[in-house]
Design a protein around this motif. Structure first.
Motif: not given
Length: 100
Positions: A2-5, A43-48, A53-56, A88-91
């Motif tokens: 996700p772009k926000v992340l 348990t978490d899903t990636l928003d498709e 979404i964007t690449d890192v 996500r966990e690091w953020v």
């Protein structure tokens, strides 16, 4: 991811004078050294939603990239899913450690 992340990740890296590639290298290295655990990620899903979404892009040593790919294949998980969750966990950890 996700772009926000991605923007939160980028901003936190900049705030601490870190390069995104360096952080990703550490995160991937820790995951590989832990033998590729996936239970906390399942348990978490990636928003498709493609609009969200964007690449890192990151540069990591080839030996680490190879080991990461192998572990993902053995665990039958997509690399991008693990990367998304590691970031996500690091953020979340980094953000929480800065709260007053």
């Amino acid at each position: 991811m996700p772009k926000v992340l991605k923007f939160r990740f980028k901003a936190l890296c900049a705030q601490y004078g870190l390069k995104m590639s360096e952080v990703l290298e550490v995160l991937i290295s820790e995951w590989v050294q832990a033998d590729g655990p996936t239970s906390s990620f399942m348990t978490d899903t990636l928003d498709e939603n493609r609009d969200n979404i964007t690449d890192v892009k990151a540069y990591i040593p080839s030996f680490l990239k190879t080991r990461f790919k192998v572990l993902c294949a053995q665990r039958e998980v997509m690399q991008r899913f693990i990367l998304y969750n590691l970031i996500r966990e690091w953020v979340e950890r980094t953000h929480e450690s800065n709260l007053p």
